[in-house]
Design a protein around this motif. Sequence first.
Motif, PDB file in Angstrom:
ATOM      1  N   ILE A  27     -19.032 -30.421 -59.607  1.00  0.00           N
ATOM      2  CA  ILE A  27     -17.468 -30.089 -59.822  1.00  0.00           C
ATOM      3  C   ILE A  27     -16.833 -31.145 -59.272  1.00  0.00           C
ATOM      4  CG2 ILE A  27     -16.141 -28.569 -58.442  1.00  0.00           C
ATOM      5  CD1 ILE A  27     -18.262 -26.224 -58.525  1.00  0.00           C
ATOM      6  N   VAL A  28     -16.973 -31.921 -58.065  1.00  0.00           N
ATOM      7  CA  VAL A  28     -16.281 -32.775 -57.517  1.00  0.00           C
ATOM      8  C   VAL A  28     -16.320 -34.038 -58.268  1.00  0.00           C
ATOM      9  CG1 VAL A  28     -16.312 -34.333 -55.710  1.00  0.00           C
ATOM     10  CG2 VAL A  28     -17.140 -32.118 -55.270  1.00  0.00           C
ATOM     11  N   ILE A  29     -17.424 -34.467 -58.853  1.00  0.00           N
ATOM     12  CA  ILE A  29     -17.350 -35.664 -60.118  1.00  0.00           C
ATOM     13  C   ILE A  29     -16.418 -35.442 -61.104  1.00  0.00           C
ATOM     14  CG2 ILE A  29     -18.600 -37.303 -61.392  1.00  0.00           C
ATOM     15  CD1 ILE A  29     -20.762 -36.886 -59.435  1.00  0.00           C
ATOM     16  N   PHE A  30     -16.626 -34.250 -61.761  1.00  0.00           N
ATOM     17  CA  PHE A  30     -16.022 -33.873 -62.996  1.00  0.00           C
ATOM     18  C   PHE A  30     -14.449 -33.835 -62.891  1.00  0.00           C
ATOM     19  CE2 PHE A  30     -13.710 -30.945 -65.830  1.00  0.00           C
ATOM     20  CZ  PHE A  30     -14.145 -31.286 -66.985  1.00  0.00           C
ATOM     21  N   ILE A  31     -14.024 -33.102 -61.615  1.00  0.00           N
ATOM     22  CA  ILE A  31     -12.673 -33.318 -61.260  1.00  0.00           C
ATOM     23  C   ILE A  31     -12.091 -34.651 -60.970  1.00  0.00           C
ATOM     24  CG2 ILE A  31     -10.820 -32.307 -59.379  1.00  0.00           C
ATOM     25  CD1 ILE A  31     -11.683 -30.287 -61.493  1.00  0.00           C
ATOM     26  N   HIS A  32     -12.567 -35.281 -60.306  1.00  0.00           N
ATOM     27  CA  HIS A  32     -12.576 -36.601 -60.001  1.00  0.00           C
ATOM     28  C   HIS A  32     -12.237 -37.473 -61.298  1.00  0.00           C
ATOM     29  CE1 HIS A  32     -12.109 -40.427 -57.682  1.00  0.00           C
ATOM     30  NE2 HIS A  32     -12.637 -40.944 -58.757  1.00  0.00           N
ATOM     31  N   GLU A  33     -13.200 -37.610 -62.321  1.00  0.00           N
ATOM     32  CA  GLU A  33     -12.948 -38.272 -63.487  1.00  0.00           C
ATOM     33  C   GLU A  33     -12.026 -37.537 -64.410  1.00  0.00           C
ATOM     34  OE1 GLU A  33     -14.424 -41.207 -63.621  1.00  0.00           O
ATOM     35  OE2 GLU A  33     -15.742 -41.063 -61.794  1.00  0.00           O
ATOM     36  N   PHE A  34     -11.651 -36.409 -64.437  1.00  0.00           N
ATOM     37  CA  PHE A  34     -10.725 -35.790 -65.185  1.00  0.00           C
ATOM     38  C   PHE A  34      -9.443 -36.201 -64.627  1.00  0.00           C
ATOM     39  CE2 PHE A  34      -8.142 -32.220 -66.703  1.00  0.00           C
ATOM     40  CZ  PHE A  34      -8.569 -32.176 -68.176  1.00  0.00           C
ATOM     41  N   GLY A  35      -9.357 -36.283 -63.472  1.00  0.00           N
ATOM     42  CA  GLY A  35      -7.985 -36.864 -62.982  1.00  0.00           C
ATOM     43  C   GLY A  35      -7.656 -38.131 -63.796  1.00  0.00           C
ATOM     44  N   HIS A  36      -8.656 -38.995 -63.692  1.00  0.00           N
ATOM     45  CA  HIS A  36      -8.596 -40.605 -64.310  1.00  0.00           C
ATOM     46  C   HIS A  36      -8.206 -40.288 -66.022  1.00  0.00           C
ATOM     47  CE1 HIS A  36      -9.629 -42.769 -60.991  1.00  0.00           C
ATOM     48  NE2 HIS A  36     -10.935 -42.289 -60.923  1.00  0.00           N
ATOM     49  N   ASN A 321     -13.015 -43.110 -52.114  1.00  0.00           N
ATOM     50  CA  ASN A 321     -12.630 -43.765 -53.186  1.00  0.00           C
ATOM     51  C   ASN A 321     -11.145 -44.546 -53.206  1.00  0.00           C
ATOM     52  OD1 ASN A 321     -13.980 -43.676 -56.057  1.00  0.00           O
ATOM     53  ND2 ASN A 321     -14.421 -41.737 -55.042  1.00  0.00           N
ATOM     54  N   LEU A 322     -10.660 -44.338 -51.968  1.00  0.00           N
ATOM     55  CA  LEU A 322      -9.520 -45.035 -51.652  1.00  0.00           C
ATOM     56  C   LEU A 322      -9.500 -46.102 -50.906  1.00  0.00           C
ATOM     57  CD1 LEU A 322      -6.809 -42.084 -51.340  1.00  0.00           C
ATOM     58  CD2 LEU A 322      -6.673 -43.887 -53.115  1.00  0.00           C
ATOM     59  N   VAL A 323     -10.779 -46.361 -50.374  1.00  0.00           N
ATOM     60  CA  VAL A 323     -10.959 -47.649 -49.468  1.00  0.00           C
ATOM     61  C   VAL A 323     -10.448 -48.728 -50.273  1.00  0.00           C
ATOM     62  CG1 VAL A 323     -12.762 -48.993 -48.303  1.00  0.00           C
ATOM     63  CG2 VAL A 323     -12.701 -46.291 -48.055  1.00  0.00           C
ATOM     64  N   PRO A 324     -10.168 -49.870 -49.832  1.00  0.00           N
ATOM     65  CA  PRO A 324      -9.499 -50.871 -50.508  1.00  0.00           C
ATOM     66  C   PRO A 324     -10.748 -52.017 -50.718  1.00  0.00           C
ATOM     67  CG  PRO A 324      -8.681 -50.975 -48.289  1.00  0.00           C
ATOM     68  CD  PRO A 324      -9.325 -49.770 -48.390  1.00  0.00           C
ATOM     69  N   VAL A 325     -11.770 -51.529 -51.377  1.00  0.00           N
ATOM     70  CA  VAL A 325     -12.930 -52.363 -51.831  1.00  0.00           C
ATOM     71  C   VAL A 325     -13.225 -52.455 -53.196  1.00  0.00           C
ATOM     72  CG1 VAL A 325     -15.394 -52.641 -51.775  1.00  0.00           C
ATOM     73  CG2 VAL A 325     -14.229 -51.598 -49.733  1.00  0.00           C
ATOM     74  N   PRO A 326     -13.032 -53.791 -53.767  1.00  0.00           N
ATOM     75  CA  PRO A 326     -13.127 -54.028 -55.331  1.00  0.00           C
ATOM     76  C   PRO A 326     -14.550 -53.013 -55.690  1.00  0.00           C
ATOM     77  CG  PRO A 326     -12.687 -55.949 -54.443  1.00  0.00           C
ATOM     78  CD  PRO A 326     -13.066 -55.181 -53.058  1.00  0.00           C
ATOM     79  N   LEU A 327     -14.164 -52.341 -56.809  1.00  0.00           N
ATOM     80  CA  LEU A 327     -15.037 -51.516 -57.691  1.00  0.00           C
ATOM     81  C   LEU A 327     -14.939 -49.922 -57.301  1.00  0.00           C
ATOM     82  CD1 LEU A 327     -17.850 -52.150 -59.365  1.00  0.00           C
ATOM     83  CD2 LEU A 327     -19.224 -51.251 -57.383  1.00  0.00           C
ATOM     84  N   LEU A 328     -14.340 -49.911 -56.176  1.00  0.00           N
ATOM     85  CA  LEU A 328     -13.787 -48.586 -55.789  1.00  0.00           C
ATOM     86  C   LEU A 328     -12.211 -48.467 -56.380  1.00  0.00           C
ATOM     87  CD1 LEU A 328     -15.027 -47.785 -52.418  1.00  0.00           C
ATOM     88  CD2 LEU A 328     -16.266 -46.984 -54.439  1.00  0.00           C
ATOM     89  N   ASP A 329     -11.630 -47.093 -56.386  1.00  0.00           N
ATOM     90  CA  ASP A 329     -10.284 -46.820 -56.955  1.00  0.00           C
ATOM     91  C   ASP A 329      -9.553 -47.691 -55.843  1.00  0.00           C
ATOM     92  OD1 ASP A 329     -11.206 -45.473 -59.062  1.00  0.00           O
ATOM     93  OD2 ASP A 329     -11.053 -43.550 -58.047  1.00  0.00           O
ATOM     94  N   GLY A 330      -9.493 -47.644 -54.526  1.00  0.00           N
ATOM     95  CA  GLY A 330      -8.819 -48.437 -53.503  1.00  0.00           C
ATOM     96  C   GLY A 330      -8.673 -49.861 -54.013  1.00  0.00           C
ATOM     97  N   GLY A 331      -9.678 -50.473 -54.524  1.00  0.00           N
ATOM     98  CA  GLY A 331      -9.998 -51.643 -54.762  1.00  0.00           C
ATOM     99  C   GLY A 331      -9.104 -52.247 -55.979  1.00  0.00           C
ATOM    100  N   HIS A 332      -9.126 -51.388 -56.981  1.00  0.00           N
ATOM    101  CA  HIS A 332      -8.220 -51.661 -58.026  1.00  0.00           C
ATOM    102  C   HIS A 332      -6.684 -51.438 -57.727  1.00  0.00           C
ATOM    103  CE1 HIS A 332     -11.379 -51.618 -61.289  1.00  0.00           C
ATOM    104  NE2 HIS A 332     -12.033 -50.588 -60.823  1.00  0.00           N
ATOM    105  N   LEU A 333      -6.442 -50.542 -56.949  1.00  0.00           N
ATOM    106  CA  LEU A 333      -5.060 -50.261 -56.283  1.00  0.00           C
ATOM    107  C   LEU A 333      -4.564 -51.441 -55.474  1.00  0.00           C
ATOM    108  CD1 LEU A 333      -5.137 -46.511 -55.360  1.00  0.00           C
ATOM    109  CD2 LEU A 333      -3.973 -47.647 -57.423  1.00  0.00           C
ATOM    110  N   LEU A 334      -5.659 -52.245 -54.778  1.00  0.00           N
ATOM    111  CA  LEU A 334      -5.271 -53.301 -54.138  1.00  0.00           C
ATOM    112  C   LEU A 334      -4.755 -54.574 -55.011  1.00  0.00           C
ATOM    113  CD1 LEU A 334      -4.924 -54.953 -51.296  1.00  0.00           C
ATOM    114  CD2 LEU A 334      -7.596 -55.371 -51.489  1.00  0.00           C
TER     115      LEU A 334
END
Length: 380
Positions: A27-36, A321-334
């Motif tokens: 449930i959690v993963i599907f919703i996360h990826e469906f957002g993308h 996923n919002l942590v600013p570490v490359p590979l995570l979404d936060g890293g991409h946003l950074l």
Amino acid sequence: MTVLETLAGWAGSLGGYILPFLFVLVIVIFIHEFGHYIIGRWCGIRVQAFALGFGPELIGFTDSHGTRWKICAVPLGGYVKFFGDSGAASTPDGSALRAMTAEEKAVSFHYQPVWKRAAVVAAGPVANFILAIVVFAAMSYAYGRQIIAPRVDQVIESSAAAKAGMRNNDLVLSIDGQPIESFSDMQRVISTSPGKTLTLVVERAGKEVTLTATPELKVIDTPFGKQRLGMLGIQASRDPADLKFQTLGLGASLKSAVQETWFIVERTGAYVGGLFAGTESADQLSGPIRIAQVSGQVATAGIVALLNLAAILSVSIGLINLVPVPLLDGGHLLFYAFEAARGRPLSERTQEFGFRVGLALVLMLMLFTTFNDVVHLVSL
């Protein structure tokens, strides 16, 4: 132990732990990826694959837009692969990007304006927060909530409450100016304030009395490890007159759900800050083993409890996923923030180095949380 007994034990583990764990995780993963996925589609980006899990494909189909929807062998994550990505982490494929035609660039993720790419990346964590709000709101709307008045039934001798001068039958009205409507409201404030001096206004014999109390730090064992909580040393009222059931309308349910979600965000942020400050223990960090164990335990309480766990984990995954570490979404946003500030993206070499560092950090975190899980299981 006979072979049949061994097989029965495995079957019990499958039904009791693995299936609830997969239910929550999917449930959690599907919703996360469906957002993308959905924001990517709205931005006109071609989606090549939508995967639940990693590794070899177990089952899947290709829709009319050319997207391959699939379930993979390792169910510990998922990804959306956009046109121009070199892999599941949405890293750019430099050679393929340079060889694209104008028509292909128009539907490639990496040739989109920075605001579109940022919107697509941020949509995953945002979807996690929305899921949590929807689940919390639905449960509040469907089942209402049981409220215990913030009345003291008993003050434990030599406790922080006793030292503060609290008495039996005191009704807590506010703490540090914050109105208190229920015993659970009071618990939340107290539990998150160990060692902090609080100003309590209580109603006693029809009069308001102001007290100061400092919750004592207690270390409590929980399924997710040891938690450091503040405690006053009081017991809730057991008088039926102090117990009431409250039904909530749609608006009130949504408000309560947003407050619940924000509380989880706030507490998680405080915990992470405590880790760096040395006031919190890292043994609360959990991996898939302990989450599976907790899922199995919660599943015995019914589907509502399991959905509640899914909502809590959804907030946690959104934050991680919002942590600013490359590979995570936060890293991409950074990276996109740097691109917006510089007027051009970081070099391929810099981005590749960042992703390598990010991968190393994520793998170390996974190993550490798995080690925590094993230590926790051994200690049971």
